[in-house]
Design a protein around this motif. Structure first.
Motif, PDB file in Angstrom:
ATOM      1  N   LEU A   7       0.826  -1.204   0.000  1.00 59.29           N
ATOM      2  CA  LEU A   7       0.000   0.000   0.000  1.00 59.29           C
ATOM      3  C   LEU A   7       0.862   1.257   0.000  1.00 59.29           C
ATOM      4  N   TRP A   8       1.874   1.329   0.866  1.00 59.32           N
ATOM      5  CA  TRP A   8       2.706   2.527   0.942  1.00 59.32           C
ATOM      6  C   TRP A   8       3.551   2.695  -0.319  1.00 59.32           C
ATOM      7  N   SER A   9       3.970   1.578  -0.905  1.00 60.48           N
ATOM      8  CA  SER A   9       4.674   1.657  -2.184  1.00 60.48           C
ATOM      9  C   SER A   9       3.762   2.244  -3.255  1.00 60.48           C
ATOM     10  N   CYS A  10       2.515   1.819  -3.244  1.00 59.80           N
ATOM     11  CA  CYS A  10       1.519   2.316  -4.203  1.00 59.80           C
ATOM     12  C   CYS A  10       1.243   3.797  -3.979  1.00 59.80           C
ATOM     13  N   ILE A  11       1.119   4.212  -2.723  1.00 59.39           N
ATOM     14  CA  ILE A  11       0.854   5.615  -2.406  1.00 59.39           C
ATOM     15  C   ILE A  11       2.008   6.495  -2.876  1.00 59.39           C
ATOM     16  N   ARG A  12       3.242   6.058  -2.634  1.00 62.83           N
ATOM     17  CA  ARG A  12       4.406   6.859  -3.050  1.00 62.83           C
ATOM     18  C   ARG A  12       4.460   7.029  -4.572  1.00 62.83           C
ATOM     19  N   THR A  13       4.265   5.918  -5.297  1.00 63.15           N
ATOM     20  CA  THR A  13       4.317   5.992  -6.765  1.00 63.15           C
ATOM     21  C   THR A  13       3.167   6.822  -7.318  1.00 63.15           C
ATOM     22  N   GLN A  62       9.696  -4.064 -18.272  1.00 62.87           N
ATOM     23  CA  GLN A  62      10.334  -2.817 -17.863  1.00 62.87           C
ATOM     24  C   GLN A  62       9.368  -1.796 -17.275  1.00 62.87           C
ATOM     25  N   HIS A  63       8.100  -1.824 -17.720  1.00 61.16           N
ATOM     26  CA  HIS A  63       7.187  -0.739 -17.347  1.00 61.16           C
ATOM     27  C   HIS A  63       5.837  -1.175 -16.773  1.00 61.16           C
ATOM     28  N   HIS A  64       5.215  -2.210 -17.349  1.00 59.22           N
ATOM     29  CA  HIS A  64       3.825  -2.497 -16.993  1.00 59.22           C
ATOM     30  C   HIS A  64       3.684  -3.527 -15.870  1.00 59.22           C
ATOM     31  N   LYS A  65       4.730  -4.289 -15.629  1.00 54.80           N
ATOM     32  CA  LYS A  65       4.674  -5.318 -14.590  1.00 54.80           C
ATOM     33  C   LYS A  65       4.361  -4.700 -13.228  1.00 54.80           C
ATOM     34  N   LYS A  66       4.868  -3.512 -12.996  1.00 60.30           N
ATOM     35  CA  LYS A  66       4.631  -2.801 -11.736  1.00 60.30           C
ATOM     36  C   LYS A  66       3.130  -2.633 -11.495  1.00 60.30           C
ATOM     37  N   HIS A  67       2.415  -2.203 -12.533  1.00 57.55           N
ATOM     38  CA  HIS A  67       0.970  -1.981 -12.406  1.00 57.55           C
ATOM     39  C   HIS A  67       0.236  -3.284 -12.099  1.00 57.55           C
ATOM     40  N   HIS A  68       0.732  -4.392 -12.653  1.00 56.10           N
ATOM     41  CA  HIS A  68       0.064  -5.682 -12.476  1.00 56.10           C
ATOM     42  C   HIS A  68       0.519  -6.433 -11.220  1.00 56.10           C
ATOM     43  N   GLU A  69       1.286  -5.777 -10.367  1.00 55.46           N
ATOM     44  CA  GLU A  69       1.571  -6.376  -9.068  1.00 55.46           C
ATOM     45  C   GLU A  69       0.273  -6.579  -8.284  1.00 55.46           C
ATOM     46  N   TRP A  70      -0.706  -5.757  -8.591  1.00 51.71           N
ATOM     47  CA  TRP A  70      -2.007  -5.831  -7.927  1.00 51.71           C
ATOM     48  C   TRP A  70      -2.969  -6.646  -8.795  1.00 51.71           C
ATOM     49  N   THR A  71      -3.116  -7.943  -8.490  1.00 47.69           N
ATOM     50  CA  THR A  71      -4.062  -8.772  -9.245  1.00 47.69           C
ATOM     51  C   THR A  71      -5.499  -8.519  -8.779  1.00 47.69           C
ATOM     52  N   ALA A  72      -5.633  -7.937  -7.602  1.00 44.11           N
ATOM     53  CA  ALA A  72      -6.924  -7.433  -7.131  1.00 44.11           C
ATOM     54  C   ALA A  72      -6.709  -5.948  -6.845  1.00 44.11           C
ATOM     55  N   PRO A  73      -6.931  -5.071  -7.844  1.00 44.37           N
ATOM     56  CA  PRO A  73      -6.549  -3.666  -7.709  1.00 44.37           C
ATOM     57  C   PRO A  73      -7.412  -2.890  -6.728  1.00 44.37           C
ATOM     58  N   ILE A  74      -6.872  -1.778  -6.260  1.00 47.40           N
ATOM     59  CA  ILE A  74      -7.629  -0.793  -5.483  1.00 47.40           C
ATOM     60  C   ILE A  74      -7.569   0.532  -6.242  1.00 47.40           C
ATOM     61  N   GLY A  75      -8.392   1.497  -5.845  1.00 49.18           N
ATOM     62  CA  GLY A  75      -8.561   2.716  -6.633  1.00 49.18           C
ATOM     63  C   GLY A  75      -7.282   3.419  -7.025  1.00 49.18           C
ATOM     64  N   ILE A  76      -6.363   3.610  -6.069  1.00 45.31           N
ATOM     65  CA  ILE A  76      -5.163   4.398  -6.360  1.00 45.31           C
ATOM     66  C   ILE A  76      -4.175   3.660  -7.263  1.00 45.31           C
ATOM     67  N   THR A  77      -4.393   2.360  -7.501  1.00 44.98           N
ATOM     68  CA  THR A  77      -3.501   1.647  -8.425  1.00 44.98           C
ATOM     69  C   THR A  77      -3.715   2.083  -9.871  1.00 44.98           C
ATOM     70  N   SER A  78      -4.739   2.898 -10.119  1.00 43.30           N
ATOM     71  CA  SER A  78      -4.966   3.398 -11.484  1.00 43.30           C
ATOM     72  C   SER A  78      -3.760   4.167 -12.000  1.00 43.30           C
ATOM     73  N   VAL A  79      -2.995   4.788 -11.098  1.00 42.74           N
ATOM     74  CA  VAL A  79      -1.787   5.515 -11.518  1.00 42.74           C
ATOM     75  C   VAL A  79      -0.537   4.922 -10.861  1.00 42.74           C
ATOM     76  N   TYR A  80      -0.627   3.677 -10.423  1.00 46.97           N
ATOM     77  CA  TYR A  80       0.545   2.975  -9.882  1.00 46.97           C
ATOM     78  C   TYR A  80       1.272   2.344 -11.060  1.00 46.97           C
ATOM     79  N   CYS A  81       2.205   3.073 -11.635  1.00 43.70           N
ATOM     80  CA  CYS A  81       2.856   2.632 -12.874  1.00 43.70           C
ATOM     81  C   CYS A  81       4.133   3.439 -13.075  1.00 43.70           C
ATOM     82  N   SER A  82       4.904   3.072 -14.082  1.00 41.54           N
ATOM     83  CA  SER A  82       6.113   3.815 -14.420  1.00 41.54           C
ATOM     84  C   SER A  82       5.731   5.157 -15.054  1.00 41.54           C
TER      85      SER A  82
END
Length: 338
Positions: A126-132, A199-219
């Motif tokens: 969660l905190w990793s997601c918030i920072r990104t 290199q870029h999209h795997k980060k976003h797919h770390e969340w197989t059950a996403p939450i709202g703020i993961t919409s911009v959790y990406c490179s």
């Protein structure tokens, strides 16, 4: 001779698939066009009256905002757009994130798409997601708006003058939606190629059950090419008033928050398709599904229980109760003994 015959046989399924795709696309656009005509003829006079009556109200609000930024086109476009994006993002994500973290409001939990996931949330993730997400909203997005400002002005985006009529507003939103579908679909497909994914999209797919703020959790690259650009191009090519672009921006942030939110709330857009994409990775790359139908990338989704649930629900009963997950068949005695 034999080789030529084999090539013709190989081409036949491709031609059939292309023909089926064209028929599907024609049907989708035809249905959309007829629906738009029907809506225009039936409800447009009433909506036009409402828009006309409230036009001065919205116009006064915009003039007040414009004065607040010193009647400076650069400031209202760059700083104003950046601020309104952050405000929309925080407001739309606040309730979902509160429920994800605290479990309150409790009534919202019954609408979770993946019921057993993120309970409780992994605090480190969660905190990793918030920072990104904060970096993308506070740094990447404003820089993108700054860089694009001269081009937007050159193409005819404007900040002063009358707001558009309702019919013009409707036309612009249709164009925005189609442009976003095209640009998001193909940029998203590219991000799923092995090199870009790693290199870029795997980060976003770390969340197989996403939450709202993961919409911009990406490179940053994904943020620009797949999140910001598809939403920005439509308003630029339509020479849109900035106030209308802000309304569109709010809708985009709202819809992507719902798509990633993890809750299928009654009366709101369904998140089932994109949530399923995060779950299985290999289907539903677009926003509204037109290009997924055309390219057959909706196949894994078709026939699934998630497809049955993929609609705006007008019932307070959760869709996962209305369409329960089918029970897995019991293992046979022979299988058990093995």
């Amino acid at each position: 001779m034999m080789q030529g015959k084999m090539l013709q046989e190989d081409d036949q399924p491709r031609h059939e698939a292309l023909w089926e795709s064209l028929k599907s696309l024609t049907f989708l656009f035809g249905t959309a066009t007829l629906s738009a005509i029907a809506v225009r003829n039936s409800v447009n006079p009433y909506i036009q009256k409402f828009w006309g009556a409230s036009h001065d109200f919205w116009d006064d609000i915009w003039k007040a905002i414009y004065v607040l930024f010193g009647c400076n086109d650069f400031l209202v476009h760059v700083v104003g757009t950046s601020l309104i994006s952050i405000i929309f993002f925080v407001i739309f994500n606040a309730v979902f994130l509160c429920c994800d973290v605290t479990g309150k409001p409790a009534w919202l939990l019954k609408y979770k798409v993946q019921e057993t996931k993120n309970q409780p949330l992994d605090q480190k993730k969660l905190w990793s997601c918030i920072r990104t997400s904060a970096f993308n909203m506070l740094v990447v997005s404003p820089i993108f708006t700054l860089v694009l400002y001269p081009l937007a002005v050159y193409l005819g985006s404007y900040h002063k003058g009358e707001l558009p009529t309702f019919e013009r507003l409707l036309l612009e939103f249709v164009v925005f939606t189609l442009v976003e579908e095209v640009l998001f679909y193909y940029s998203h497909r590219l991000l799923h190629t092995p090199r870009l994914y790693a290199q870029h999209h795997k980060k976003h797919h770390e969340w197989t059950a996403p939450i709202g703020i993961t919409s911009v959790y990406c490179s940053p690259l994904e943020m620009v090419c797949s999140n910001l650009l598809p939403a920005a191009v439509g308003p630029m090519i339509m020479q849109t008033h900035l106030f209308v672009a802000w309304i569109w921006l709010g809708l985009v942030i709202f819809s992507t928050t719902l798509a990633h939110g993890g809750y299928h709330v009654p009366f709101l857009f369904s998140p089932e398709a994109h949530d399923y994409h995060h779950k299985v990775f290999n289907c539903w790359f677009g926003t509204i599904g037109i290009l997924d139908k055309l390219h057959k990338t909706d196949k894994p989704f078709c026939g699934s229980v998630q497809e049955e649930r993929h609609y705006i629900s007008f019932s307070l009963t959760p869709v996962n109760r209305l369409h329960p997950t089918p029970a897995k068949p019991a293992a046979s005695c022979a299988t058990k003994s093995e």
